[in-house]
Write a protein that holds these residues in place. Structure first.
Motif, mmCIF file in Angstrom:
data_model
loop_
_atom_site.group_PDB
_atom_site.id
_atom_site.type_symbol
_atom_site.label_atom_id
_atom_site.label_comp_id
_atom_site.label_asym_id
_atom_site.label_seq_id
_atom_site.Cartn_x
_atom_site.Cartn_y
_atom_site.Cartn_z
ATOM 1 N N SER A 397 69.236 6.769 -7.429
ATOM 2 C CA SER A 397 70.191 7.878 -7.516
ATOM 3 C C SER A 397 71.028 7.957 -6.240
ATOM 4 C CB SER A 397 69.450 9.200 -7.761
ATOM 5 O OG SER A 397 68.593 9.518 -6.687
ATOM 6 N N ALA A 398 70.404 7.657 -5.085
ATOM 7 C CA ALA A 398 71.148 7.659 -3.813
ATOM 8 C C ALA A 398 72.260 6.605 -3.840
ATOM 9 C CB ALA A 398 70.199 7.404 -2.648
ATOM 10 N N ASP A 399 71.968 5.431 -4.429
ATOM 11 C CA ASP A 399 72.996 4.379 -4.543
ATOM 12 C C ASP A 399 74.191 4.876 -5.350
ATOM 13 O OD1 ASP A 399 71.450 2.631 -3.088
ATOM 14 O OD2 ASP A 399 70.599 1.633 -4.842
ATOM 15 N N CYS A 400 73.908 5.657 -6.404
ATOM 16 C CA CYS A 400 74.992 6.176 -7.256
ATOM 17 C C CYS A 400 75.824 7.215 -6.510
ATOM 18 C CB CYS A 400 74.416 6.780 -8.534
ATOM 19 S SG CYS A 400 73.598 5.567 -9.594
ATOM 20 N N TRP A 401 75.164 8.102 -5.779
ATOM 21 C CA TRP A 401 75.902 9.115 -5.022
ATOM 22 C C TRP A 401 76.728 8.470 -3.910
ATOM 23 C CZ3 TRP A 401 70.799 12.080 -5.533
ATOM 24 C CH2 TRP A 401 70.870 12.936 -6.644
ATOM 25 N N GLN A 402 76.257 7.321 -3.419
ATOM 26 C CA GLN A 402 77.037 6.582 -2.422
ATOM 27 C C GLN A 402 78.374 6.137 -3.030
ATOM 28 O OE1 GLN A 402 75.623 5.620 0.752
ATOM 29 N NE2 GLN A 402 77.591 4.793 1.399
ATOM 30 N N ILE A 403 78.331 5.646 -4.279
ATOM 31 C CA ILE A 403 79.568 5.252 -4.968
ATOM 32 C C ILE A 403 80.471 6.472 -5.159
ATOM 33 C CG2 ILE A 403 80.522 4.327 -7.122
ATOM 34 C CD1 ILE A 403 77.875 2.748 -7.449
ATOM 35 N N CYS A 404 79.860 7.583 -5.562
ATOM 36 C CA CYS A 404 80.616 8.823 -5.787
ATOM 37 C C CYS A 404 81.291 9.281 -4.489
ATOM 38 C CB CYS A 404 79.663 9.902 -6.292
ATOM 39 S SG CYS A 404 80.474 11.428 -6.785
ATOM 40 N N ALA A 405 80.540 9.215 -3.384
ATOM 41 C CA ALA A 405 81.093 9.616 -2.090
ATOM 42 C C ALA A 405 82.283 8.736 -1.704
ATOM 43 C CB ALA A 405 80.004 9.532 -1.019
ATOM 44 N N GLU A 406 82.156 7.442 -1.938
ATOM 45 C CA GLU A 406 83.225 6.518 -1.588
ATOM 46 C C GLU A 406 84.469 6.785 -2.428
ATOM 47 O OE1 GLU A 406 85.074 3.504 0.539
ATOM 48 O OE2 GLU A 406 83.220 4.622 0.908
ATOM 49 N N ALA A 407 84.270 7.121 -3.711
ATOM 50 C CA ALA A 407 85.410 7.427 -4.590
ATOM 51 C C ALA A 407 86.133 8.697 -4.110
ATOM 52 C CB ALA A 407 84.928 7.589 -6.033
ATOM 53 N N HIS A 408 85.355 9.732 -3.740
ATOM 54 C CA HIS A 408 85.967 10.950 -3.201
ATOM 55 C C HIS A 408 86.758 10.638 -1.920
ATOM 56 C CE1 HIS A 408 84.663 14.116 -5.855
ATOM 57 N NE2 HIS A 408 83.379 13.780 -5.750
ATOM 58 N N ARG A 409 86.181 9.784 -1.077
ATOM 59 C CA ARG A 409 86.848 9.430 0.173
ATOM 60 C C ARG A 409 88.170 8.733 -0.105
ATOM 61 N NH1 ARG A 409 87.564 5.498 3.809
ATOM 62 N NH2 ARG A 409 86.539 3.929 2.510
ATOM 63 N N LYS A 410 88.183 7.840 -1.100
ATOM 64 C CA LYS A 410 89.414 7.124 -1.447
ATOM 65 C C LYS A 410 90.488 8.078 -1.975
ATOM 66 C CE LYS A 410 88.179 2.689 -0.898
ATOM 67 N NZ LYS A 410 88.926 1.733 -0.051
ATOM 68 N N LEU A 411 90.032 9.174 -2.601
ATOM 69 C CA LEU A 411 90.970 10.167 -3.132
ATOM 70 C C LEU A 411 91.392 11.181 -2.064
ATOM 71 C CD1 LEU A 411 89.276 10.812 -6.587
ATOM 72 C CD2 LEU A 411 91.564 9.865 -6.249
ATOM 73 N N GLY A 412 90.884 11.019 -0.845
ATOM 74 C CA GLY A 412 91.238 11.924 0.241
ATOM 75 C C GLY A 412 90.489 13.234 0.212
ATOM 76 N N ARG A 413 89.420 13.317 -0.558
ATOM 77 C CA ARG A 413 88.630 14.548 -0.663
ATOM 78 C C ARG A 413 87.502 14.501 0.376
ATOM 79 N NH1 ARG A 413 87.906 14.056 -7.192
ATOM 80 N NH2 ARG A 413 90.091 14.429 -7.799
#
Length: 444
Positions: A397-413
């Motif tokens: 689950s931590a690996d998945c949230w890492q992807i989610c965090a990276e996507a938010h970062r790419k969106l400037g969030r």
């Protein structure tokens, strides 16, 4: 005369004659020639173990010898035959015999319990896991209330209950029941094989949960016993599980060594399905780091083999492995084809609550992240994380949230990204705390 009309004894006599064996030759090392004679003339039915040994000498499955004649046996012998059918993985024949036994007007409580345990085992192995689990949980309450069963029997029961939870993709409850089984089995040093089997199961589920230190200890204990008694099939599967464990620890040389040992043993026993499983693990764990294209070709061949054997779970997993490699190679069109194929199989097989479906969504999230479709990456990573959490798989689950965090970062969030990274850190901390709690059991 039609084989369907033959008695058990007449079938034994026919098979013996077809092989040119005398009664003395058939009986050798199994029973007395007189026992064979009495069986063939329908004057006596020997024990289930003798019947099994005679079937092995005649090179036929026991259920082939017994076909449609089980109802003629006494109930005690029926139950013993049922045990052998289950051991020999003749689950359909075992369930047919259980239906016969259920028609009995009276069945002693001891035998009824044994039959229900074997019923649960057959259901587990024939994809009726929830039914098996419901039955075993009901039996657990009954057995614990009665307190008349010895430790070895209860160890076997908790091990079976652990298996049911494992098949239901609930590693936390599987782990708890395996621990209880091991504690009881260790009270009887003479039951070394039982201890080794439970230790192996514990090692497997600990590896799944990320308790790698415990996994190594349990698997080492099992390996030592299987090696000492020359149980090569169990030894092969333990080598395979060690290979997966060392891959998870990024110890690739050890992983390759164990996987190669497992593959050699599986091939020597002509266990084709297991050899393909080792090939899959070797391709994704070792070969992928050396030659991605060769690894993809090997995994595509594994997909074909798993499809042929009807193993939907392995097909989905392998498609996800291939898609992940395609993503690394930036071959996104090829990746999405594999992901779509995996989803179609998962939906057909009703596997949307299986952690394997979570893995498929996790790879989908990686695909969308690489394809710069960040909202989809967030959606799929959260779906995968939710499924992993419900199964107790914190690291995944931590690996998945890492992807989610990276996507938010790419969106400037920035705030959302920070919150996700914090969630990753907290989850990994919880996973480590679980490992530390497990380690405390070894303190005196």
């Amino acid at each position: 005369m039609s084989d369907q009309l033959l008695t058990i004894g007449q079938r034994v006599k026919r098979h013996r004659a077809e092989r040119g064996m005398s009664q003395v030759e058939l009986a050798e090392g199994v029973c007395s020639p007189q026992t064979v004679s009495l069986l063939e003339t329908d004057k006596h039915t020997p024990s289930a173990d003798i019947l099994r040994c005679l079937a092995e000498k005649l090179e036929i499955p026991l259920h082939e010898m017994m076909r449609n004649r089980e109802s003629e046996l006494e109930v005690k012998l029926q139950v013993e035959v049922l045990k052998i059918y289950t051991e020999q993985k003749a689950y359909d024949q075992a369930l047919e015999l259980i239906a016969e036994i259920d028609l009995r007007d009276y069945l002693p409580e001891h035998d009824k319990t044994q039959v229900n345990l074997l019923r649960a085992e057959c259901w587990m192995r024939t994809k009726r896991v929830q039914e098996a689990l419901d039955l075993l949980v009901q039996l657990k309450d009954q057995l614990e209330a009665e307190r008349v069963w010895d430790d070895q029997f209860m160890a076997s029961f908790y091990n079976k209950l652990g298996n049911a939870y494992y098949f239901e993709a609930n590693p936390i409850f599987a782990h708890l029941n395996y621990l209880r089984a091991l504690e009881l089995s260790k009270k009887h040093p003479e039951s070394q094989l039982q201890v080794a089997e439970i230790s192996f199961n514990l090692g497997t589920v600990c590896s799944w949960l990320g308790f790698y230190h415990d996994a190594n200890e349990y698997l080492s204990d099992a390996l030592e016993v299987f090696d000492r008694i020359s149980d090569t099939k169990r030894l092969a599967y333990t080598y395979f599980t060690f290979g997966v464990l060392h891959k998870n620890l990024n110890e690739f040389e050890k992983a390759e060594s164990y996987l190669q040992k497992a593959l050699a043993l599986y091939r020597s026993h002509n266990l084709v399905d297991m050899s393909h499983l080792v090939r899959q693990q070797f391709a994704k764990s070792i070969l992928a780091g050396q030659d991605a294209n060769r690894a993809i070709l090997e995994l595509l061949d594994c997909v074909r083999e798993f499809k042929n054997s009807g193993d939907s779970r392995r097909v989905i997993q392998t498609y996800a492995h291939i898609a992940s490699l395609y993503i690394e190679e930036n071959r996104l069109d090829d990746a999405v084809k594999c992901l779509v194929a995996g989803v179609e199989i998962a939906e057909t097989a009703s596997m949307k609550n299986d952690p394997m479906y979570g893995y498929l969504n996790q790879v989908y999230a990686k695909f969308f992240l690489r394809d710069q479709k960040f909202e989809y990456a967030i959606e799929y990573s959260l779906q995968a994380a939710e499924l992993y959490v419900s199964s107790g798989l914190l690291r995944e689950s931590a690996d998945c949230w890492q992807i989610c965090a990276e996507a938010h970062r790419k969106l400037g969030r920035t705030e959302q990204a920070f919150a996700m990274f914090e969630k990753v850190a907290n989850t990994l901390r919880r996973a480590q705390e679980n490992i530390n709690v497990e380690d405390r059991r070894f303190l005196h």
